[in-house]
Design an enzyme around this catalytic site. Structure first.
Site, PDB file in Angstrom:
ATOM      1  N   ALA B 126      47.279  33.692  20.426  1.00 35.21           N
ATOM      2  CA  ALA B 126      46.060  33.246  21.104  1.00 35.21           C
ATOM      3  C   ALA B 126      46.381  31.998  21.927  1.00 35.21           C
ATOM      4  O   ALA B 126      46.602  30.918  21.370  1.00 35.21           O
ATOM      5  CB  ALA B 126      44.971  32.949  20.084  1.00 35.21           C
ATOM      6  N   PRO B 130      38.680  29.975  27.811  1.00 35.90           N
ATOM      7  CA  PRO B 130      37.799  30.311  28.945  1.00 35.90           C
ATOM      8  C   PRO B 130      38.159  29.557  30.224  1.00 35.90           C
ATOM      9  O   PRO B 130      38.047  30.116  31.317  1.00 35.90           O
ATOM     10  CB  PRO B 130      36.417  29.901  28.431  1.00 35.90           C
ATOM     11  CG  PRO B 130      36.508  30.068  26.941  1.00 35.90           C
ATOM     12  CD  PRO B 130      37.923  29.701  26.574  1.00 35.90           C
ATOM     13  N   SER B 134      46.512  30.800  33.287  1.00 37.07           N
ATOM     14  CA  SER B 134      47.894  30.571  33.733  1.00 37.07           C
ATOM     15  C   SER B 134      48.354  29.152  33.420  1.00 37.07           C
ATOM     16  O   SER B 134      49.525  28.916  33.127  1.00 37.07           O
ATOM     17  CB  SER B 134      47.988  30.802  35.241  1.00 37.07           C
ATOM     18  OG  SER B 134      47.713  32.152  35.539  1.00 37.07           O
ATOM     19  N   GLN B 359      45.081  58.323  45.200  1.00 36.59           N
ATOM     20  CA  GLN B 359      44.777  58.637  46.598  1.00 36.59           C
ATOM     21  C   GLN B 359      45.329  59.991  47.022  1.00 36.59           C
ATOM     22  O   GLN B 359      44.638  60.795  47.616  1.00 36.59           O
ATOM     23  CB  GLN B 359      45.357  57.579  47.522  1.00 36.59           C
ATOM     24  CG  GLN B 359      44.564  56.288  47.533  1.00 36.59           C
ATOM     25  CD  GLN B 359      45.258  55.214  48.358  1.00 36.59           C
ATOM     26  OE1 GLN B 359      46.139  55.526  49.161  1.00 36.59           O
ATOM     27  NE2 GLN B 359      44.864  53.980  48.159  1.00 36.59           N
ATOM     28  N   LEU B 361      46.192  62.545  45.240  1.00 33.86           N
ATOM     29  CA  LEU B 361      45.586  63.688  44.552  1.00 33.86           C
ATOM     30  C   LEU B 361      44.108  63.852  44.884  1.00 33.86           C
ATOM     31  O   LEU B 361      43.474  64.827  44.461  1.00 33.86           O
ATOM     32  CB  LEU B 361      45.796  63.565  43.042  1.00 33.86           C
ATOM     33  CG  LEU B 361      47.255  63.769  42.595  1.00 33.86           C
ATOM     34  CD1 LEU B 361      47.450  63.361  41.155  1.00 33.86           C
ATOM     35  CD2 LEU B 361      47.681  65.223  42.804  1.00 33.86           C
ATOM     36  N   GLY B 362      43.554  62.908  45.633  1.00 31.57           N
ATOM     37  CA  GLY B 362      42.173  63.047  46.102  1.00 31.57           C
ATOM     38  C   GLY B 362      41.194  63.180  44.945  1.00 31.57           C
ATOM     39  O   GLY B 362      41.305  62.451  43.955  1.00 31.57           O
ATOM     40  N   GLU B 386      50.650  38.214  30.606  1.00 30.63           N
ATOM     41  CA  GLU B 386      52.009  37.671  30.454  1.00 30.63           C
ATOM     42  C   GLU B 386      52.511  37.034  31.753  1.00 30.63           C
ATOM     43  O   GLU B 386      53.670  37.160  32.118  1.00 30.63           O
ATOM     44  CB  GLU B 386      52.983  38.761  30.004  1.00 30.63           C
ATOM     45  CG  GLU B 386      52.754  39.289  28.617  1.00 30.63           C
ATOM     46  CD  GLU B 386      52.933  38.216  27.557  1.00 30.63           C
ATOM     47  OE1 GLU B 386      51.915  37.807  26.967  1.00 30.63           O
ATOM     48  OE2 GLU B 386      54.061  37.769  27.335  1.00 30.63           O
ATOM     49  N   THR B 388      50.601  36.212  35.656  1.00 31.86           N
ATOM     50  CA  THR B 388      50.165  37.029  36.789  1.00 31.86           C
ATOM     51  C   THR B 388      51.321  37.184  37.774  1.00 31.86           C
ATOM     52  O   THR B 388      52.337  36.497  37.672  1.00 31.86           O
ATOM     53  CB  THR B 388      49.014  36.334  37.546  1.00 31.86           C
ATOM     54  OG1 THR B 388      49.487  35.053  37.992  1.00 31.86           O
ATOM     55  CG2 THR B 388      47.789  36.135  36.665  1.00 31.86           C
TER      56      THR B 388
END
Lengths: 361, 409
Positions: B126, B130, B134, B359, B361-362, B386, B388
């Site tokens: 942990a 809030p 980063s 995209q 495969l629509g 982990e 950005t």
């Protein structure tokens, strides 16, 4: 076992060629780009390193240490030195490896001793054709049977043509299959016209017109369509590895410049807009290099490397151009000026999508 | 050994084993636990606890070390990334104890995970709060020492704690909590504490509703006068107001160093999700009679072929960068740069690959009848947690420029 550590031998190759690139190639990079004439003394010095000779068969007097991966390591370091000069230095491979792999006894005897002698003898490979829809596997240049020999007709371009070269290997379609012929440069009907391109200006190349060129039986390489496709793959790895080296050079020069150049009182490298661009360049170059190494390893194992070569070639073409463009951008106005190197790297790396047969591993 | 791209026999056996596990144990329940967001995937958890965690039985020893761990992560996330994160393991909590804990602490806290008996348990880490993600040095959870009872007292709120529900509530598990001993002392005062599951004062507030990896319990935990024994501190208690990298303290830097081990694994997980999507795309195209030609000349390649080949190259580049970072760990080489390179490349590559698959495969890709849309949702987190994309770019940039965090901010 997966391993990224070069062996002692591989490390020695990298170190040796890197030193040569730094001390001999780089100082002549810009002047050669402007003059279009690679210094003969440089080519002789490179020849003494035996970079190509080392890979030719022992039976023919070579070192017998052919390896696509070792070739990629050599090509990257030379490409880091200068792309045009890298291809000039490696040009003996363009005749040496095809003839060593598939040449008739007569052809080997005729050609290989020259490449292994005391003097640098450049080679040439004619694969690319001057058309937008060029298909490397289905050239428009044709070879037609004529008695016990062949008649070749067609048009090639981007053919390295350095002073002192004696032979050129030409790829042509024989019916629907690829065929290759080793011809003397002064063969009747072979007309070479010097060409000028966007980049690779330090490498003399020609457009080659073949008009009813007669190739004797012994000139045809004893290679199947599949064999020649393997040769094309080896060429793609050599070019891709060279491009990784040139991209690395572009990255380094941009990185160093960004640390010196100041805006608003701070080096531009301390700005994320520039720093992140450099980070992306570094990541993509390393990724491309590993793809090249993996494809080269597959070739050395004798696996079908077609897919891996395609991935490495495409990725390198994308990454090389993007990195060079970023380098010019980071230099700003100075990147556009020929006093600095980025514009040259950009011109050289912009051709990757069209390059075939400029080096072999 | 020269440069080589051939996994050892043991790695290949393990890879095949985990692919089977992914196919037989994970894929059949993949959609169910995406829909039933906070439900415990009992069958998967029990399977992993009883059989899965012992790996490929009888596999020949692998000398690929950490690369084998990456191969496992890739295969299992090819199965389902959310279920992978729900596996009963010490996870990042275990990495922290391993990196910064003493031998005694490792033996004590990992005991439940090493035993062959009991119920499944979880570990977690942990860090995020809030107002601090980063910027981990900006955390506000406090740790205060009570000399009378020789205990640490933790106060604060943690969010985005992966596997936090299991780790905070199921006895035998634990949460490693980052807290500051002195807010004015910056990162040197940040320490990590092992809080065993069920400790009084640690409260599970709830789990986040997320875009993807919905089978994973992403918890919010509140610490209110939560007391843990003195020896649950990982590293030393002193706060030295100097560069923590030179004190030899395993506190903040030790905790940050766990990222060098975890980022290649996250990159491997990402590669697994990306490959699931790309493999399916290629198979689906083949079912429609479209084969990807690797030897077509540029002019003749279709838009789909260009896309797929680029996706394959990006995925393979990510995988190789990941293997390199893992290989460096095997060799004991510092891999901070390479771990971030792998993570940055993989996170972005699979985000784009999975979006492109939807995209191409629509409406089929967009439909929940298949898993393609889920993989797109699952993939995105890899470019966020982990570290950005931007944090990893920052780390790479500092390394290649030889800049400190004070110079390149």
């Amino acid at each position: 076992m997966i391993d990224f550590e070069p062996s002692e031998e591989q490390a020695l190759i990298i170190e040796t060629v890197h030193q040569f690139a730094e001390n001999e190639v780089r100082p002549r990079s810009r002047e050669t780009d402007e003059s279009g004439k690679p210094p003969p003394a440089l080519l002789s010095a490179a020849h003494e390193l035996g970079l190509v000779a080392n890979g030719l068969p022992e039976a023919d007097g070579g070192g017998g240490a052919r390896s696509a991966l070792a070739g990629a390591l050599i090509a990257e370091e030379l490409g880091w030195g200068d792309m045009s000069l890298a291809f000039a230095i490696l040009s003996p491979s363009l005749v040496g490896f095809p003839v060593a792999d598939h040449g008739t006894a007569e052809l080997r005897k005729q050609i290989l001793p020259g490449l292994l002698g005391p003097d640098f003898v450049p080679g040439a490979l004619a694969i690319v054709e001057p058309r937008f829809d060029f298909d490397v596997y289905h050239p428009h240049t044709t070879a037609k049977r004529d008695g016990d020999g062949w008649i070749l007709d067609g048009r090639k371009c981007l053919v390295p043509w350095l002073e002192g070269g004696r032979h050129v290997v030409v790829f042509a379609a024989e019916n629907d299959a690829l065929a290759a012929f080793a011809l003397p440069r002064d063969a009747k009907g072979l007309v070479a016209t010097p060409e000028q391109n966007l980049g690779l200006c330090g490498l003399p190349t020609v457009e080659l017109v073949l008009e009813s060129v007669r190739a004797p039986a012994a000139a045809r390489l004893d290679a199947s369509d599949a064999d020649l496709r393997r040769l094309i793959e080896r060429g793609r790895i050599a070019i891709a590895a060279t491009a990784v080296g040139t991209a690395r050079a572009a990255f380094e020069v941009a990185r160093d410049y960004a640390k010196q150049r100041e805006t608003f009182g701070q080096p531009i490298a301390t700005r994320q807009a520039i720093a992140f661009k450099l980070a992306d360049m570094a990541i993509e170059i390393d990724g491309a290099r590993l793809l090249v190494w993996e494809a080269a390893s597959a070739i050395d194992r004798g696996d079908d490397a077609a897919r891996l070569v395609r991935l490495a070639q495409d990725q390198t073409a994308r990454v090389g151009l993007a990195v060079a463009d970023s380098a010019v951008q980071i230099f700003g106005g100075h990147g556009y000026i020929r006093d600095y190197l980025p514009e040259m790297h950009l011109r050289n790396l912009a051709g990757l999508g069209s390059f075939e047969g400029l080096a072999l591993v | 050994m020269p440069i080589s791209f051939e996994p050892s026999e043991g790695s290949l056996v393990a890879q095949a084993h985990y692919r089977k596990v992914a196919l037989e144990q994970m894929r059949p329940i993949s959609r169910r636990y995406d829909v039933e967001e906070h439900a415990l995937p009992r069958e998967w958890v029990d399977y992993w606890w009883k059989e899965g965690r012992w790996g490929a039985k009888g596999a020949p020893a692998s000398n690929d070390g950490f690369i084998t761990v990456c191969l496992q992560a890739e295969q299992l996330c090819w199965g389902d990334a959310g279920l992978y994160l729900r596996m009963p393991t010490p996870a990042l909590g275990g990495s922290a104890v391993g990196a910064a804990g003493t031998k005694e602490q490792q033996a004590k806290f990992m005991a439940g995970f090493r035993a062959l008996e009991g119920q499944p348990i979880w570990g977690a880490m942990a860090i995020t709060e809030p107002q601090a993600g980063s910027d981990a040095a900006a955390i506000e959870t406090t740790a205060e020492y009570d000399p009378a009872t020789e205990e640490w007292i933790l106060n604060g709120t943690k969010i985005f704690c992966t596997a936090g529900e299991g780790a905070s509530t199921v006895p035998g598990g634990f949460v490693v909590v980052w807290a500051t001993l002195d807010k004015s002392a910056g990162r040197a005062a940040i320490k990590s504490f092992v809080v065993p599951a069920g400790t009084k004062g640690m409260e599970l507030i709830g789990c986040e509703k997320k875009l993807g990896i919905r089978a994973s319990d992403t918890a919010t935990l509140r610490f209110e006068n939560c007391r843990v024994p003195k020896d649950n501190l990982l590293g030393r208690a002193e706060v030295k107001k100097q560069d923590p990298t030179r004190t030899g303290d395993k506190g903040f830097m030790g905790a940050m160093a766990t990222y060098d081990a975890s980022r290649p694994i996250v990159a491997a997980m990402a590669t697994g999700v990306g490959r699931a999507s790309l493999e399916f795309l290629i198979e689906e195209l083949a079912r429609q009679g479209i084969q990807i030609r690797y030897d077509a000349p540029p002019r003749e390649r279709t838009a789909i072929e260009k896309d797929v080949v680029e996706m394959e190259a990006d995925l393979q580049a990510a995988r190789l960068l990941t293997w390199r970072a893992a290989w460096m760990m095997n060799k004991g080489k510092p891999n901070n740069l390479e771990a971030s390179m792998a993570k940055a490349k993989a996170g972005l590559a699979v985000t784009k690959i999975t979006q492109k698959a939807v995209q191409i495969l629509g409406p089929i890709g967009y439909s929940k009848k298949l898993l393609v849309e889920k993989w797109m949702r699952d993939a995105k987190i890899n470019d966020i947690y982990e570290g950005t994309q931007q944090i990893n770019q920052l780390i790479v940039a500092r390394r290649i420029l030889d800049y400190s965090s004070a110079v390149l901010r």
